[in-house]
Design an enzyme around this catalytic site. Structure first.
Site, PDB file in Angstrom:
ATOM      1  N   HIS A  25       0.805  -1.224   0.000  1.00 42.33           N
ATOM      2  CA  HIS A  25       0.000   0.000   0.000  1.00 42.33           C
ATOM      3  C   HIS A  25       0.845   1.285   0.000  1.00 42.33           C
ATOM      4  CE1 HIS A  25       0.420   0.253   4.352  1.00 42.33           C
ATOM      5  NE2 HIS A  25      -0.462  -0.662   4.619  1.00 42.33           N
ATOM      6  N   GLU A  81      -5.749  -6.080   9.852  1.00 43.74           N
ATOM      7  CA  GLU A  81      -5.344  -5.670   8.501  1.00 43.74           C
ATOM      8  C   GLU A  81      -5.276  -6.905   7.597  1.00 43.74           C
ATOM      9  OE1 GLU A  81      -2.042  -2.907   8.308  1.00 43.74           O
ATOM     10  OE2 GLU A  81      -2.590  -2.343   6.264  1.00 43.74           O
ATOM     11  N   ASP A  83      -3.467  -8.244   5.390  1.00 44.84           N
ATOM     12  CA  ASP A  83      -2.324  -9.141   5.181  1.00 44.84           C
ATOM     13  C   ASP A  83      -2.301 -10.251   6.230  1.00 44.84           C
ATOM     14  OD1 ASP A  83      -1.810  -6.864   6.768  1.00 44.84           O
ATOM     15  OD2 ASP A  83       0.350  -7.136   6.642  1.00 44.84           O
ATOM     16  N   HIS A 145      -0.001  -1.081  15.109  1.00 41.09           N
ATOM     17  CA  HIS A 145      -0.172   0.272  14.619  1.00 41.09           C
ATOM     18  C   HIS A 145      -1.626   0.607  14.311  1.00 41.09           C
ATOM     19  CE1 HIS A 145      -0.437  -0.750  10.104  1.00 41.09           C
ATOM     20  NE2 HIS A 145      -0.409  -1.890  10.741  1.00 41.09           N
ATOM     21  N   ASP A 164       2.392  -7.239  13.855  1.00 38.13           N
ATOM     22  CA  ASP A 164       3.252  -6.364  13.033  1.00 38.13           C
ATOM     23  C   ASP A 164       4.481  -5.866  13.799  1.00 38.13           C
ATOM     24  OD1 ASP A 164       1.796  -6.365  10.680  1.00 38.13           O
ATOM     25  OD2 ASP A 164       0.657  -4.570  11.162  1.00 38.13           O
ATOM     26  N   HIS A 225       5.764 -10.476  10.225  1.00 36.01           N
ATOM     27  CA  HIS A 225       6.536 -10.180   9.010  1.00 36.01           C
ATOM     28  C   HIS A 225       8.016 -10.402   9.306  1.00 36.01           C
ATOM     29  CE1 HIS A 225       3.115  -8.365   6.992  1.00 36.01           C
ATOM     30  NE2 HIS A 225       2.932  -7.529   7.997  1.00 36.01           N
TER      31      HIS A 225
END
Ligand code: FEO
Length: 399
Positions: A25, A81, A83, A145, A164, A225
């Protein structure tokens, strides 16, 4: 058949590696990313997070390499989110878990995404669930976040699943910190912090205090991640403390674009002036760079100097883009100034000064503006602006 990777006695990595992702994004992911999901075995097999929708099959195959997915009784969604939740609906349909644990804001956000109750059960900080082999406790990490962000802590195995937070966009088949090259991952970790977490640095500092008080000393930190921190989980926590403090270093960033080379000439003179004071300077042309790479450069910078030409009585579009983005990431402790070349209306360059002020940048000079091509006098003025910036940074560092 794809395989899960065992990371501890009862925990398997069942995520996916997205080697080809280059744009998350609007964040340039030069090294791809991973979507980590984790399967915890026990009387109540538990899946922690899912993956981006396109990687659902891959995740399911990895789960199947360990257990029949139908045996999964609990899913935890640490973050809504897409992902991490993009494959949630399909996963719930395939596994039919008893419950899908979410934070209070997770419930709201997942309902707003999928418009159906996927057997959600809300948990808050301090809540625990017993999965037989172990106990999972929850820690809300609001605004790290997103408002729904949450950590899950596997108590006996002592693994913190941090979603995240503490992650990075870095596609790697090496699952652990000690298997990856720090020279590469450090840049990706910094870039991730700068672009995803930096706006919430005050919250990071408070959250790190909260974690300290909880006396957690996880043997692994498993983000969603990048890789898993097992050799030195404290390292990334310390780095977050350093980055969140946003202490300026002896570095300045000049960001500019140019139509016919005049603003570029000015940028180069300012850079020389800054360098003459012993200050490191990074010059970034928005004609050749991505906004998220500017954010990375800004993470440890003390100054932001912005140059724009004027086009149709506006600042150059690429500069409007990057200024909008940088306003959002809210870097603190910056000094700065604006500069640029114009034809017959220099006011848009002054508007950059105003934008910098609105970003909380301490302005150290009125905008330096050159009608068309800068002459020697103007280039000298640019050099002097650089000197002024370098000197001010030195003063601040030695105050
Ligand atoms: Fe990796 Fe906020 O999603």
């Amino acid at each position: 058949m794809r395989q899960a990777v065992k990371i501890s006695d009862n925990v398997y990595w069942v995520g996916a590696i997205d080697w080809n992702l280059r744009d998350f994004h609007g964040y340039s992911t030069h090294r791809g990313t991973t979507y980590n999901a984790y399967l915890v075995l026990g009387e109540k097999p538990t899946l922690i997070d899912t993956v981006k929708k396109e990687f659902y099959d891959e995740m399911l195959e990895r789960i199947q390499s360990v257990i029949d997915p139908k045996k999964i009784q609990i899913i935890i969604s640490n973050h809504s989110e897409l992902d991490h939740s993009g494959a949630l609906v399909q996963t719930v349909q395939a596994t039919e878990p008893e419950e899908v644990y979410v934070s209070p804001m997770g419930l709201k956000n997942l309902m707003s995404h999928f418009h159906q109750d996927l057997r959600f059960k809300v948990v808050k900080t301090g809540d625990k669930i017993n999965i037989g082999s172990d106990v999972i406790s929850f820690v809300e990490a609001r605004m790290l976040h997103w408002p729904d962000s949450m950590f899950s802590y596997l108590e006996k195995e002592n693994i913190l699943f941090s979603n995240d937070v503490f992650g990075m966009h870095y596609a790697t088949s090496r699952l652990f910190d000690d298997e990856n090259d720090e020279k590469i991952w450090m840049t990706e970790a910094e870039k991730y912090y700068a672009n995803i977490v930096m706006p919430y640095s005050d919250i990071v500092l408070r959250f790190l205090e909260q974690l300290k008080k909880m006396n957690l000393s996880p043997k692994m930190i498993a983000p969603d991640h990048g890789f898993i921190w097992r050799k030195d989980p404290a390292r990334i926590v310390e780095l977050y403390g350093k980055w969140a403090a946003q202490k300026p270093t002896n570095k300045a960033v000049i960001v500019y674009d140019s139509m016919w080379g005049s603003s570029e000439k000015m940028a180069r003179q300012i850079a020389d002036g800054i360098s003459s004071c012993g200050t490191q300077v990074k010059v970034v042309s928005m004609h050749h760079s991505d906004r998220s790479d500017v954010a990375l450069e800004l993470l440890n910078s003390a100054a932001l100097i912005v140059g724009t030409p004027v086009l149709n009585s506006q600042i150059f579009p690429s500069m409007a883009d990057v200024l909008c983005y940088l306003k959002g990431i809210r870097k603190k402790n910056l000094i700065g100034a604006a500069f640029g070349s114009y034809g017959w209306n220099g006011a848009p360059i002054d508007s950059v000064t105003k934008m910098l002020e609105e970003m909380g940048v301490e302005i150290i000079s009125p905008a330096v503006k050159s009608p068309f091509v800068p002459d020697d006098k103007m280039l000298n003025q640019c050099y002097e602006l650089g000197v002024q910036i370098g000197q001010k940074i030195n003063e601040k560092l030695h105050a």
